[in-house]
Design a protein around this motif. Structure first.
Motif, PDB file in Angstrom:
ATOM      1  N   GLU A   5      30.576   6.581  10.104  1.00  0.00           N
ATOM      2  CA  GLU A   5      31.957   6.336  10.531  1.00  0.00           C
ATOM      3  C   GLU A   5      32.746   5.562   9.469  1.00  0.00           C
ATOM      4  O   GLU A   5      33.816   5.992   9.042  1.00  0.00           O
ATOM      5  CB  GLU A   5      31.948   5.563  11.855  1.00  0.00           C
ATOM      6  N   ASP A   9      35.655   6.751   6.667  1.00  0.00           N
ATOM      7  CA  ASP A   9      36.946   6.060   6.574  1.00  0.00           C
ATOM      8  C   ASP A   9      37.294   5.744   5.121  1.00  0.00           C
ATOM      9  O   ASP A   9      38.418   5.957   4.675  1.00  0.00           O
ATOM     10  CB  ASP A   9      36.938   4.770   7.391  1.00  0.00           C
ATOM     11  N   THR A  58      38.128   8.827   3.159  1.00  0.00           N
ATOM     12  CA  THR A  58      39.456   9.297   3.533  1.00  0.00           C
ATOM     13  C   THR A  58      40.539   8.478   2.836  1.00  0.00           C
ATOM     14  O   THR A  58      41.556   9.025   2.408  1.00  0.00           O
ATOM     15  CB  THR A  58      39.642   9.246   5.055  1.00  0.00           C
ATOM     16  N   GLN A  72      32.828  18.731   0.073  1.00  0.00           N
ATOM     17  CA  GLN A  72      32.268  19.756   0.949  1.00  0.00           C
ATOM     18  C   GLN A  72      30.910  20.221   0.429  1.00  0.00           C
ATOM     19  O   GLN A  72      29.997  20.485   1.204  1.00  0.00           O
ATOM     20  CB  GLN A  72      33.219  20.944   1.059  1.00  0.00           C
ATOM     21  N   GLN A 130      32.834  17.459   8.405  1.00  0.00           N
ATOM     22  CA  GLN A 130      33.721  17.772   9.530  1.00  0.00           C
ATOM     23  C   GLN A 130      34.407  16.502  10.039  1.00  0.00           C
ATOM     24  O   GLN A 130      35.596  16.522  10.375  1.00  0.00           O
ATOM     25  CB  GLN A 130      32.933  18.454  10.658  1.00  0.00           C
ATOM     26  N   MET A 131      33.659  15.395  10.102  1.00  0.00           N
ATOM     27  CA  MET A 131      34.261  14.113  10.476  1.00  0.00           C
ATOM     28  C   MET A 131      35.370  13.746   9.498  1.00  0.00           C
ATOM     29  O   MET A 131      36.438  13.253   9.888  1.00  0.00           O
ATOM     30  CB  MET A 131      33.206  12.999  10.487  1.00  0.00           C
ATOM     31  N   ILE A 165      37.181  15.753   7.595  1.00  0.00           N
ATOM     32  CA  ILE A 165      38.334  16.640   7.746  1.00  0.00           C
ATOM     33  C   ILE A 165      39.179  16.229   8.954  1.00  0.00           C
ATOM     34  O   ILE A 165      40.408  16.277   8.911  1.00  0.00           O
ATOM     35  CB  ILE A 165      37.878  18.115   7.881  1.00  0.00           C
ATOM     36  N   THR A 166      38.536  15.812  10.027  1.00  0.00           N
ATOM     37  CA  THR A 166      39.297  15.429  11.218  1.00  0.00           C
ATOM     38  C   THR A 166      40.029  14.101  11.025  1.00  0.00           C
ATOM     39  O   THR A 166      41.052  13.868  11.664  1.00  0.00           O
ATOM     40  CB  THR A 166      38.400  15.341  12.456  1.00  0.00           C
ATOM     41  N   LYS A 167      39.518  13.237  10.146  1.00  0.00           N
ATOM     42  CA  LYS A 167      40.146  11.925   9.949  1.00  0.00           C
ATOM     43  C   LYS A 167      41.230  11.921   8.881  1.00  0.00           C
ATOM     44  O   LYS A 167      42.024  10.992   8.833  1.00  0.00           O
ATOM     45  CB  LYS A 167      39.089  10.885   9.593  1.00  0.00           C
ATOM     46  N   PRO A 180      44.115  13.547   8.390  1.00  0.00           N
ATOM     47  CA  PRO A 180      45.522  13.414   8.812  1.00  0.00           C
ATOM     48  C   PRO A 180      45.841  12.048   9.430  1.00  0.00           C
ATOM     49  O   PRO A 180      46.904  11.497   9.180  1.00  0.00           O
ATOM     50  CB  PRO A 180      45.708  14.520   9.843  1.00  0.00           C
ATOM     51  N   THR A 181      44.931  11.504  10.218  1.00  0.00           N
ATOM     52  CA  THR A 181      45.235  10.236  10.891  1.00  0.00           C
ATOM     53  C   THR A 181      45.287   9.076   9.912  1.00  0.00           C
ATOM     54  O   THR A 181      46.203   8.269   9.964  1.00  0.00           O
ATOM     55  CB  THR A 181      44.205   9.934  11.994  1.00  0.00           C
TER      56      THR A 181
END
Length: 146
Positions: free
Chosen positions: A88, A92, A95, A112, A121-122, A124-126, A128-129
């Motif tokens: 996690e 962060d 990102t 990748q 995948q984690m 990629i999902t983070k 934008p936020t």
């Protein structure tokens, strides 16, 4: 003519009274016994919340050396955390690095290939936020200049 002078005098006097009240209230607030304790506690909570969210302090984006150092530090810290199994926080930091990267698409392609699919995948999902949270303070700082 006299009414204009009295009006200006009344306006000046009311402005001075208002400023005097503000100074009095601020001095009274600061002299309260719990003021410093509450201020330290609030700052400590803000710092903990910032550290907990993984939001790093952005460098000056106009300084290429600072941006490069931030990028390298975030990549290194992210890799170390991933190696320790803290996915996690590692994601962060990666990102954060992607956010300040000059060529994020190429970095994402490299990540990748090197990261396991669930971790990527984690990531990629983070993206934008965290990129939105990192860009928002910069936009606000630029708007304050006006």
């Amino acid at each position: 003519m006299m009414a204009g002078r009295y009006g200006a005098l009344a306006l000046g006097l009311s402005g001075a009274l208002f400023i005097g009240y503000c100074i009095y209230f601020d001095r009274r607030r600061r002299s309260h016994p719990d003021y410093r304790r509450k201020l330290r506690e609030r700052r400590r909570n803000q710092k903990l919340a910032q550290e907990k969210s993984g939001l790093a302090k952005l460098p000056d984006l106009k300084d290429p050396a600072a941006v490069q150092q931030f990028f390298l530090d975030e990549i290194q810290l992210g890799e170390e955390l991933l190696a320790q199994g803290d996915y996690e926080n590692g994601v962060d930091h990666l990102t954060n690095a992607i956010t300040v990267c000059g060529q994020p698409q190429q970095l994402l392609q490299v990540l990748q290939q090197t990261l396991p699919p669930p971790v990527f995948q984690m990531l990629i999902t983070k993206v934008p936020t965290i990129s939105q949270r990192l860009v928002s303070p910069q936009v606000l700082a630029e708007d304050d200049v006006e």
